[in-house]
Design a protein around this motif. Structure first.
Motif, PDB file in Angstrom:
ATOM      1  N   GLY A 284       0.784  -1.226   0.000  1.00 40.85           N
ATOM      2  CA  GLY A 284       0.000   0.000   0.000  1.00 40.85           C
ATOM      3  C   GLY A 284       0.813   1.272   0.000  1.00 40.85           C
ATOM      4  N   THR A 285       2.143   1.178   0.001  1.00 34.70           N
ATOM      5  CA  THR A 285       2.989   2.369   0.008  1.00 34.70           C
ATOM      6  C   THR A 285       2.959   3.062  -1.354  1.00 34.70           C
ATOM      7  OG1 THR A 285       4.457   1.341   1.627  1.00 34.70           O
ATOM      8  CG2 THR A 285       5.319   3.241   0.421  1.00 34.70           C
ATOM      9  N   VAL A 286       2.859   4.388  -1.322  1.00 31.90           N
ATOM     10  CA  VAL A 286       2.839   5.187  -2.549  1.00 31.90           C
ATOM     11  C   VAL A 286       4.236   5.720  -2.822  1.00 31.90           C
ATOM     12  CG1 VAL A 286       1.912   7.248  -3.669  1.00 31.90           C
ATOM     13  CG2 VAL A 286       0.436   5.834  -2.213  1.00 31.90           C
ATOM     14  N   HIS A 287       4.699   5.561  -4.042  1.00 31.35           N
ATOM     15  CA  HIS A 287       6.006   6.055  -4.472  1.00 31.35           C
ATOM     16  C   HIS A 287       5.802   6.981  -5.670  1.00 31.35           C
ATOM     17  CE1 HIS A 287       8.106   2.850  -2.127  1.00 31.35           C
ATOM     18  NE2 HIS A 287       7.018   2.166  -2.427  1.00 31.35           N
ATOM     19  N   LEU A 288       6.146   8.248  -5.521  1.00 32.51           N
ATOM     20  CA  LEU A 288       6.116   9.151  -6.667  1.00 32.51           C
ATOM     21  C   LEU A 288       7.334   8.893  -7.535  1.00 32.51           C
ATOM     22  CD1 LEU A 288       4.901  12.577  -5.247  1.00 32.51           C
ATOM     23  CD2 LEU A 288       3.574  10.649  -6.114  1.00 32.51           C
ATOM     24  N   VAL A 289       7.130   8.954  -8.839  1.00 31.51           N
ATOM     25  CA  VAL A 289       8.216   8.632  -9.758  1.00 31.51           C
ATOM     26  C   VAL A 289       8.101   9.510 -10.992  1.00 31.51           C
ATOM     27  CG1 VAL A 289       6.913   6.806 -10.938  1.00 31.51           C
ATOM     28  CG2 VAL A 289       9.412   6.717 -10.914  1.00 31.51           C
ATOM     29  N   ARG A 290       9.233   9.852 -11.588  1.00 30.18           N
ATOM     30  CA  ARG A 290       9.276  10.543 -12.871  1.00 30.18           C
ATOM     31  C   ARG A 290      10.537  10.126 -13.594  1.00 30.18           C
ATOM     32  NH1 ARG A 290       9.742  16.920 -11.748  1.00 30.18           N
ATOM     33  NH2 ARG A 290       9.625  16.898 -14.018  1.00 30.18           N
ATOM     34  N   THR A 291      10.462  10.055 -14.915  1.00 29.54           N
ATOM     35  CA  THR A 291      11.579   9.519 -15.693  1.00 29.54           C
ATOM     36  C   THR A 291      12.514  10.577 -16.233  1.00 29.54           C
ATOM     37  OG1 THR A 291      10.322   9.583 -17.763  1.00 29.54           O
ATOM     38  CG2 THR A 291      10.173   7.561 -16.445  1.00 29.54           C
ATOM     39  N   GLY A 292      12.049  11.835 -16.354  1.00 33.58           N
ATOM     40  CA  GLY A 292      12.777  12.771 -17.190  1.00 33.58           C
ATOM     41  C   GLY A 292      12.545  12.396 -18.648  1.00 33.58           C
ATOM     42  N   PRO A 293      13.202  13.064 -19.602  1.00 31.34           N
ATOM     43  CA  PRO A 293      12.967  12.782 -21.025  1.00 31.34           C
ATOM     44  C   PRO A 293      13.144  11.301 -21.328  1.00 31.34           C
ATOM     45  CG  PRO A 293      14.333  14.735 -20.768  1.00 31.34           C
ATOM     46  CD  PRO A 293      14.209  14.129 -19.401  1.00 31.34           C
TER      47      PRO A 293
END
Length: 436
Positions: free
Chosen positions: A135-144
């Motif tokens: 149930g843990t939320v992890h924010l993520v982003r890749t960049g280009p």
């Protein structure tokens, strides 16, 4: 606002947009900035404090923050700035990795109503949240990371004469790598999810769900004569969220007595889909928060209704500036121009909630802030969109006025605003929270 203050504001808006590539990132960034300024972040499942102060709560991709002033009581009204954190684009589908003739592609679903052609030939990123089995939320982003490539004109000789026609399924799937071997090297799980999991520091096998969106990665930029124009992604509607955040931070730092009202910033998710979700304006989030604030002040059911009857909501969402190449699509008399000030949005069929009382309020606020404003009304032959304004008025019975910064290229991957209009919106909202 002075040129220096406008420049500082636009620089801040650019940083905020870059920090918020998804609704989840925008909500988190808003909360983090408020906490850094002294607000207390609350858990919806816990008891809430009743003392005066600044508070913030995040629900998925939405965020609500407020200031309870000294002397507030059961009948203290609310001044609410309503906005939304989501923007049109593309959302990652289940089992997103596909391999087509040697190209690694991402399966995406259209989210809201984007201008599809504007997303072509841009370096895009994936951004959002992963939820693991615990149930843990992890924010993520890749960049280009991805690109939706357009077909070369040599293979579509008539495109400039016949117009570009995009199939939402076949022509919008972005590429992000090449070769079957590349997919195999990323592991036995879905290759794209494996990559996202690695960025989040979790095992792909532990990912139980995800809400991942595309976002343009081009840096926000000022350009044009006197650098008066500003281009960036997601200005519909991060221009309004940032204006509300700026105004709430100013209210929190003000020494002026503010017991006349409780200032609230409500930035919802899923407006581009109709707002019908637990974190959307049609859901219970705002009503729940207002009820809990009132309960902490000792309000009865009758007190809450009396407080709402004296309250206001400014529904701030981006609107349309007159397009010089398509002037016939606009009302022939009411023609909002870049630099003319934020919009007062009007619609006879209540697609916007503005009425005469709301128009008078907005005129007072802009006068108090020392900024101009201009009316927007649609051409009768072209129906307008809607906002959270009518939804909020219907759900709460609260008085609402619809406003926003005038944009060109709304729902494009990269939108355009005049710097003075963006800054003027924040100034007017600041006057709203100041009780003008």
């Amino acid at each position: 606002m002075s040129d220096t203050r406008t420049s500082e504001y636009i620089d801040g808006l650019a940083r905020f947009i870059q920090a918020g590539p998804s609704s989840y990132h925008a909500a988190r960034e808003t909360a983090d900035r408020l906490v850094a300024a002294g607000a207390v972040e609350l858990d919806e499942s816990a008891a809430w404090p009743t003392a005066p102060g600044s508070y913030v709560v995040v629900r998925d991709g939405a965020v609500i923050a407020w200031i309870v002033p000294e002397g507030a009581g059961p009948l203290t009204p609310f001044r609410i700035l309503g906005a939304h954190t989501d923007s049109p684009g593309f959302k990652l589908k289940p089992h997103p990795t596909t391999v087509v003739n040697g190209w690694l592609q991402a399966g995406v679903e259209v989210y809201g109503g984007p201008l599809l052609n504007s997303w072509l030939d841009r370096e895009l990123e994936l951004a959002g949240r992963l939820v693991t089995t615990d149930g843990t939320v992890h924010l993520v982003r890749t960049g280009p990371f991805l690109r939706i490539p357009q077909l070369a004109i040599h293979l579509d000789r008539g495109v400039n004469n016949d117009g570009l026609k995009l199939d939402k399924q076949r022509h919008t799937q972005p590429v992000w790598g090449v070769g079957l071997d590349a997919a195999a090297q990323l592991g036995t799980q879905d290759a794209l999810l494996e990559h996202l999991a690695g960025l989040a520091g979790v095992a792909a096998s532990d990912i139980a769900g995800y809400d991942i969106m595309t976002a343009d990665t081009a840096t926000p930029a000022r350009f044009g004569l006197d650098d008066s124009l500003f281009a960036a992604g997601r200005m519909d509607n991060l221009t309004s969220v940032f204006a509300g955040l700026t105004a709430l931070l100013a209210a929190a730092s003000s020494d002026a007595p503010a017991a006349r009202h409780i200032s609230v910033l409500a930035a919802f998710d899923h407006e581009e889909l109709g707002s019908e979700s637990r974190s959307g304006a049609a859901g219970p989030f705002l009503a729940d928060v207002l009820e809990r604030i009132g309960a902490g002040l000792g309000a009865s059911s009758s007190d809450r209704l009396r407080a709402l009857a004296s309250s206001w909501c400014v529904s701030a969402d981006a609107g349309h500036a007159l397009h010089p190449n398509y002037a016939e699509r606009h009302d022939p008399v009411n023609k909002p121009v870049p630099g003319g000030g934020p919009l007062l949005k009007i619609n006879a069929n209540q697609r916007y909630a503005t009425d005469a009382a709301g128009a008078a309020l907005w005129a007072r606020l802009c006068a108090a802030a020392g900024v101009p404003f201009q009316e927007f009304v649609s051409n009768n032959a072209i129906p307008c969109g809607s906002t959270i304004g009518p939804i909020t008025a219907t759900r709460l019975g609260i008085r609402v006025v619809d406003v926003g910064a005038p944009l060109l290229s709304m729902h494009s991957a990269r939108e355009l605003v005049h710097v003075d209009d963006a800054a003027a919106l924040a100034a007017a909202v600041t006057a709203f929270f100041a009780g003008k």
